[in-house]
Motif scaffolding. Structure first.
Motif, mmCIF file in Angstrom:
data_model
loop_
_atom_site.group_PDB
_atom_site.id
_atom_site.type_symbol
_atom_site.label_atom_id
_atom_site.label_comp_id
_atom_site.label_asym_id
_atom_site.label_seq_id
_atom_site.Cartn_x
_atom_site.Cartn_y
_atom_site.Cartn_z
ATOM 1 N N ALA A 51 0.815 -1.211 0.000
ATOM 2 C CA ALA A 51 0.000 0.000 0.000
ATOM 3 C C ALA A 51 0.850 1.264 0.000
ATOM 4 O O ALA A 51 0.487 2.266 -0.614
ATOM 5 C CB ALA A 51 -0.929 -0.005 1.217
ATOM 6 N N ALA A 52 1.984 1.226 0.685
ATOM 7 C CA ALA A 52 2.854 2.397 0.787
ATOM 8 C C ALA A 52 3.679 2.569 -0.485
ATOM 9 O O ALA A 52 3.767 1.657 -1.308
ATOM 10 C CB ALA A 52 3.768 2.256 2.002
ATOM 11 N N PRO A 53 4.330 3.709 -0.630
ATOM 12 C CA PRO A 53 5.186 3.907 -1.803
ATOM 13 C C PRO A 53 6.558 3.258 -1.671
ATOM 14 O O PRO A 53 7.347 3.289 -2.611
ATOM 15 C CB PRO A 53 5.321 5.432 -1.888
ATOM 16 N N PHE A 79 3.568 -0.976 -5.906
ATOM 17 C CA PHE A 79 3.406 -0.059 -4.786
ATOM 18 C C PHE A 79 2.098 0.711 -4.945
ATOM 19 O O PHE A 79 1.539 0.801 -6.034
ATOM 20 C CB PHE A 79 4.594 0.896 -4.707
ATOM 21 N N GLY A 80 1.615 1.274 -3.846
ATOM 22 C CA GLY A 80 0.332 1.967 -3.884
ATOM 23 C C GLY A 80 -0.821 1.037 -4.151
ATOM 24 O O GLY A 80 -1.888 1.456 -4.609
ATOM 25 N N ALA A 85 -10.452 -4.911 0.170
ATOM 26 C CA ALA A 85 -11.346 -5.976 0.637
ATOM 27 C C ALA A 85 -11.003 -7.238 -0.123
ATOM 28 O O ALA A 85 -10.289 -7.210 -1.141
ATOM 29 C CB ALA A 85 -12.810 -5.595 0.409
ATOM 30 N N LEU A 86 -11.463 -8.355 0.405
ATOM 31 C CA LEU A 86 -11.342 -9.599 -0.356
ATOM 32 C C LEU A 86 -12.658 -10.346 -0.296
ATOM 33 O O LEU A 86 -13.418 -10.240 0.670
ATOM 34 C CB LEU A 86 -10.174 -10.456 0.146
ATOM 35 N N ALA A 105 -6.472 -1.209 -4.748
ATOM 36 C CA ALA A 105 -6.699 0.239 -4.823
ATOM 37 C C ALA A 105 -7.442 0.641 -6.083
ATOM 38 O O ALA A 105 -8.402 1.414 -6.029
ATOM 39 C CB ALA A 105 -5.364 0.967 -4.733
ATOM 40 N N GLU A 106 -7.013 0.124 -7.224
ATOM 41 C CA GLU A 106 -7.609 0.569 -8.483
ATOM 42 C C GLU A 106 -8.144 -0.568 -9.330
ATOM 43 O O GLU A 106 -8.530 -0.344 -10.483
ATOM 44 C CB GLU A 106 -6.570 1.365 -9.293
#
Length: 428
Positions: free
Chosen positions: A42-44, A220-221, A226-227, A240-241
């Motif tokens: 999730a982090a960069p 990253f990011g 959810a799953l 995220a996307e």
């Protein structure tokens, strides 16, 4: 390309979620095992609590010991072992601010035959108390276990316990500390190692390079929102996307903090009490060598001196994380100067503190209090395994626990995947 045993293309894909130490270890083991791997973070940046900060400094004074075999295996696997050095081979320098006493303490019990390297207050009764904690039969607060040996508690056991358990000794579990004590049996086990240039160049960068060389994809990011699960299987990852549907042979390793794992998997029992860690980073370049010093009786607990600057770690920092860096920095710097004088560190040590950056990890680790912590299963679903330092019950939440959990998660998942066979060898 890998193929299944029958010669067809292997469809299995493993998604490792979380690029802390546990996720990096699991992802590399699976990728080098021939499986297709995507690592989501999730982090960069990668590293979790062992990450390097944007200015190049480390998030804390992270150290390993010779007894940390899984962590050292990982360093060997990524070709980074040479970057970890032993800054204090003659024993750990410890300064007691109360009386100004400075000594070197050996971590290995056999070395305590030398009076100059014994912990303060060590007596025959104190040795028996330490042995009692090392044996897995009782559990009480560390302070209560050493109540009859206050000098030994203050000058040796408390710094060790707070560093290993990130929990004040009034509540820290003697059984959990015993897990650490049982591993330090020899001088080799007791060797203290730190990253010479920092976690970025000496851990994270080589780990990512090894993963890419093994064919892993790193995103990253890419936060797991959810799953979806059904029939005891993870069916889709909602990132995220994008959302990724999981095939019949696909699998997941969740290497996330406990609160994130609980958010994604309803009903999962995880630790719900956490302890903070405060890290202070001083801009003080120019040290000729790496040094590692312990401080008793003040704000600072461990001081890591590198040529690029100085880092201080304050574990179990319930009160300290509420203070302003403007108030913390002068106190810490005054103690650092005393430590530098006590152990004759070369260089310029001005009265005024240099620029300081504070990093406050408010949920750094679970609180390792007396009692049985929630135990999460390694396999939560048929195709989903958990990793993370909090899932390894054989040690408190440390780098070693994270590495061991990553190995265990990779092994559990690999056992459920089709075994990859090199192209052209099917039927051999």
């Amino acid at each position: 390309m890998a193929v299944a045993r029958d010669g067809g293309q292997m469809p299995a894909h493993v998604h490792v979620v979380g690029a802390g130490v546990a996720g990096l270890v699991a992802a590399l083991a699976l990728a080098r095992g021939g499986h297709a791997v995507t690592l989501h973070e999730a982090a960069p940046v990668a590293g979790g609590r062992c990450r390097a900060l944007p200015d190049g400094t480390d998030n804390g004074t992270h150290a390993l010991m010779g007894a940390n075999h899984a962590a050292l295996r990982f360093l060997d696997a990524i070709g980074a072992r040479a970057g970890w050095v032993e800054p204090e081979p003659d024993g750990l320098p410890m300064l007691d601010l109360a009386d100004g006493s400075a000594r070197r303490i050996a971590a290995a019990p056999l070395a305590w035959r030398d009076p100059a390297r014994r912990p303060p207050g060590l007596t025959a009764g104190g040795m028996l108390a330490l042995l009692g904690m090392a044996l897995p039969f009782t559990d009480k607060p560390v302070a209560a276990a050493l109540a009859r040996h206050p000098a030994l508690l203050r000058g040796f056991v408390e710094p060790l316990a707070v560093a290993a358990l990130n929990t004040p000794v009034a509540e820290a579990s003697s059984a959990r500390l015993g897990q650490v004590l049982r591993r330090v049996r020899s001088a080799a086990d007791a060797r203290l190692l730190v990253a010479r240039d920092g976690l970025g160049p000496d851990l994270i960068a080589p780990a990512l390079a090894a993963l890419r060389a093994a064919g892993a994809e790193i995103r990253f990011g890419s936060r797991l929102r959810a799953l979806t699960s059904a029939e005891d299987r993870a069916m889709a990852l909602h990132l995220a996307e994008e959302s990724v549907a999981l095939g019949a042979a696909d699998a997941v390793v969740l290497a996330l903090p406990p609160w994130e794992a609980a958010r994604l998997i309803p009903g999962l029992r995880v630790p719900d009490r956490h302890a903070p860690i405060l890290n202070l980073h001083f801009a003080h370049p120019g040290a000729p060598a790496v040094r590692f010093i312990g401080v008793v009786g003040g704000l600072t607990q461990w001081v890591l001196v590198r040529p690029a600057g100085i880092s201080v770690t304050v574990s179990a920092a319930d009160a300290e994380t509420e203070e302003r860096v403007e108030d913390l920095a002068p106190r810490a710097w005054a103690e650092i100067r005393r430590a530098a004088a006590a152990f004759a560190l070369p260089g310029d040590w001005p009265d005024a503190p240099p620029p300081c950056r504070a990093v406050k990890e408010r949920r750094a680790t679970p609180r390792h209090a007396v009692g049985i912590a929630p135990i999460a299963p390694r396999l939560v679903m048929r195709n989903l395994a958990l990793a993370g330092d909090w899932t390894w019950t054989g040690l408190p939440a440390t780098i070693e626990a994270a590495a061991r959990s990553g190995e265990a998660a990779a092994k559990a998942i690999a056992a459920r995947l089709p075994r990859p066979v090199a192209l052209g060898r099917a039927g051999a």
